[in-house]
Each structure stands twice: as structure tokens, then as C-alpha cells.
Design an enzyme around this catalytic site. Structure first.
Site, short mmCIF file in Angstrom:
data_model
loop_
_atom_site.label_atom_id
_atom_site.label_comp_id
_atom_site.label_asym_id
_atom_site.label_seq_id
_atom_site.Cartn_x
_atom_site.Cartn_y
_atom_site.Cartn_z
CG ASN A 40 -0.22 0.06 2.53
OD1 ASN A 40 1.02 0.01 2.57
ND2 ASN A 40 -0.97 0.12 3.61
CE LYS A 197 21.67 33.29 -14.52
NZ LYS A 197 21.32 31.99 -13.88
#
Length: 318
Positions: A40, A197
Site C-alpha cells: 500500500n 540576469k
């Protein structure tokens, strides 16, 4: 003081090679435990030796599968406390949720803080980690945190494997990495540059220009983590366009997911070195010969020894 308590090191499943290397440096055997996964999808952890009053260190990188790695760590901490361990230290070489350090969008969770809360709730007494993507994650914990840096390991690697490092340039992939890059540049006694950037969308950042002089020089790109290698491609390309000579890449955490290996293979770089905070499989290294792995086990082992004996850890940064 826990120096009179037995020193016990155990490992989850995410990075058993690093845990074994740490124990080899400490001169002790790796502790015996097992993790079972039921049909499970539930996990169960079982220690196969006594932990009573021991000084227990559990090594677990939060690497893929990340959710399983986190759950296994929580179960190991809880089981150790239930087994009457004297103290439990979570050794997390790679804390992946450190990227989730702030609420920069509406209706999201600060995952780095949530995982810290879970580790504390499970019963950890302290945390030992390396190169958090965001240093402020350190403050998410209310228990002691020893935050190591791979800077000395990376510097020693470059000094011993590259001729003339002092004439090279350490390149930070963006302004946020300048502090880390500057510390490495001081150790190498060389110059520093960084890439400017700008964010062009919610999901994309674009390199605009390189600040500094790399023309004709060996360039050492340093970052905290390489995941898909998208930012690395931008950094290498702009360095080459600026006239850089040989390019070397060094990162603390080599996650290498998605197109990372394909991208690195196509890059004009001598090598991409990462520390073994994340286990880089033999298959990945065969697929990408430019990868190399730096060993941080001696640094973790020395830190664990100092925590166990109550000695200063800060001297390791000198």
C-alpha cells in the site's frame, strides 16, 4: 555532553554510500537498520540493534524520491526516540526543500519551513546539513543546526587538479551567488566575475551580461546545485561568448534530473564536479564522462566526531 554515550550512525536509503564512507572515516561500523515498503506504499523502519542512551546520527539526503526520503527520515527519527536514544541528530547532506524559503506567490506553502517543523516534531534534537540553497532556512529550525560548506573541498579539488588556478576567474551564475563565489575566489587567490540576469517571465530567467574579465582565462563556475542544468548552459555559453578559455564547473549538490546529462555532454567544459551529498549513480557517470564526484565524507565525519565530543565545529571553516 554525549562523549560517554555510544556513537551510532545509521542511514536511510537515499545515500548509503556516503553514510558508509562517513563511518569508515570515523572507524565505526554503519548501524544496522532496515526499511520495508508495503504493497500500500507505506514505509516501516526497524532498528536491528540497541540505541538506548546512544548518540544517534541518521544520514539521509532529501533526494529522489524526495517524499519517500523525507518520510523515511521522519520514521527513523521517531523510532530512534522511541528506542530511548539519548540524542538524535538528523544528518541531511542535501536539504532539497531549501529552495522553498519564502512566499513569493499567492496561496503557496513555504516548504522549507514545513519540512523543518516535521523534522522537529518527529523528535530530532539537532540537524547537520551542507550548503543550503537559501541560508535563511537555517532559521526555520528551533533546534541547533550545523551548516557546513563544501567550499574547502571544492577549492582543494581545483588547486590539485588545475594548473594555474590563481590566474583564473571564479564566475557566479547570478548575483545571488556572489558571496559563495567570492569565498571560493579568496581561497584560490584569483579574480571574481558574475552574470547579470533578469526575469522575463514567472518561470524563465535570462542572462543579460557578464560583469568582469574572463577573456583568455580559465573560468571556474560555482553553484550550490545543478538540477536540469538550464542555468548552467546559460552561464557556460555567456562565458565562452566573452572569450573564456577552459571552463570548469563545481557544485555542492549534483541532482542531475531531466535533460541535465544530455545538456552537460553538449557543453564546452572540462568537467562538472559535484559533492557526494547526492548519490550520483555509476550509470549517470558512465552516461556523462564529464561528471566527477568530490568526497565530503571526511568533513561530515569530523563534524560528527566534534558534535559527539562537544568540540567546536566552527573551526572547520577556518
Amino acid at each position: 555532553m554525549y562523549s560517554n554515550s555510544p556513537l551510532l550512525v545509521f542511514s536511510g536509503q537515499s545515500n548509503t554510500r556516503l553514510a558508509s564512507a562517513i563511518c569508515a572515516n570515523l572507524g565505526i561500523p554503519l548501524g544496522r537498520s532496515e526499511t520495508l515498503k508495503f504493497s500500500n506504499d507505506n514505509l516501516m523502519v526497524r532498528y536491528k540493534e540497541s540505541l538506548r542512551e546512544g548518540d544517534v546520527f541518521i544520514v539521509q539526503s532529501l533526494s529522489a524520491p524526495v517524499s519517500d526520503s523525507i518520510m523515511e527520515l521522519l520514521l527513523m527519527i521517531d523510532a530512534a526516540k522511541s528506542a530511548s536514544a539519548g540524542r538524535v541528530t538528523a544528518v541531511i547532506p542535501y536539504y532539497s526543500y531549501a529552495r522553498s524559503d519564502k512566499k513569493d506567490e499567492a496561496r503557496i506553502s513555504i516548504g522549507g519551513r514545513l519540512v523543518a517543523d516535521l523534522i522537529e516534531a518527529a523528535g530530532a534534537d539537532r540537524v547537520l546539513t551542507m550548503t543550503l540553497h537559501s541560508p535563511q532556512v537555517h532559521g526555520f529550525f528551533k533546534i541547533p543546526v550545523d551548516h557546513l560548506s563544501a567550499e574547502v573541498v571544492i577549492a582543494n579539488h581545483l588547486i590539485t587538479h588545475v594548473d594555474g588556478v590563481e590566474e583564473g576567474v571564479v564566475l557566479a551564475p547570478d548575483a545571488g551567488d556572489i558571496k559563495r563565489a567570492s569565498a571560493l575566489a579568496r581561497r584560490l587567490n584569483c579574480n571574481l566575475a558574475f552574470i547579470d540576469k533578469r526575469r522575463v517571465s514567472d518561470t524563465r530567467v535570462e542572462a543579460r551580461s557578464l560583469i568582469g574579465d574572463v577573456a583568455g582565462r580559465k573560468v571556474f563556475i560555482v553553484d550550490d546545485e545543478i538540477s536540469t542544468a538550464g542555468s548552467l548552459v546559460q552561464a557556460v555559453n555567456i562565458a565562452k561568448e566573452s572569450g573564456a578559455g577552459e571552463v570548469y564547473v563545481a557544485t555542492t549538490h549534483g541532482v542531475y534530473v531531466g535533460p541535465a546529462l544530455e545538456r552537460i555532454n553538449s557543453l564546452d567544459v572540462v568537467e562538472v564536479a559535484s559533492c557526494n551529498t547526492v548519490d550520483v549513480s555509476d550509470e549517470k557517470r558512465q552516461e556523462c564522462p564529464k561528471l566527477s564526484v568530490l568526497d565530503v565524507a571526511p568533513l561530515f565525519a569530523e563534524t560528527i566526531h566534534r558534535i559527539h565530543t562537544g568540540e567546536s565545529v566552527s573551526v572547520l571553516f577556518d
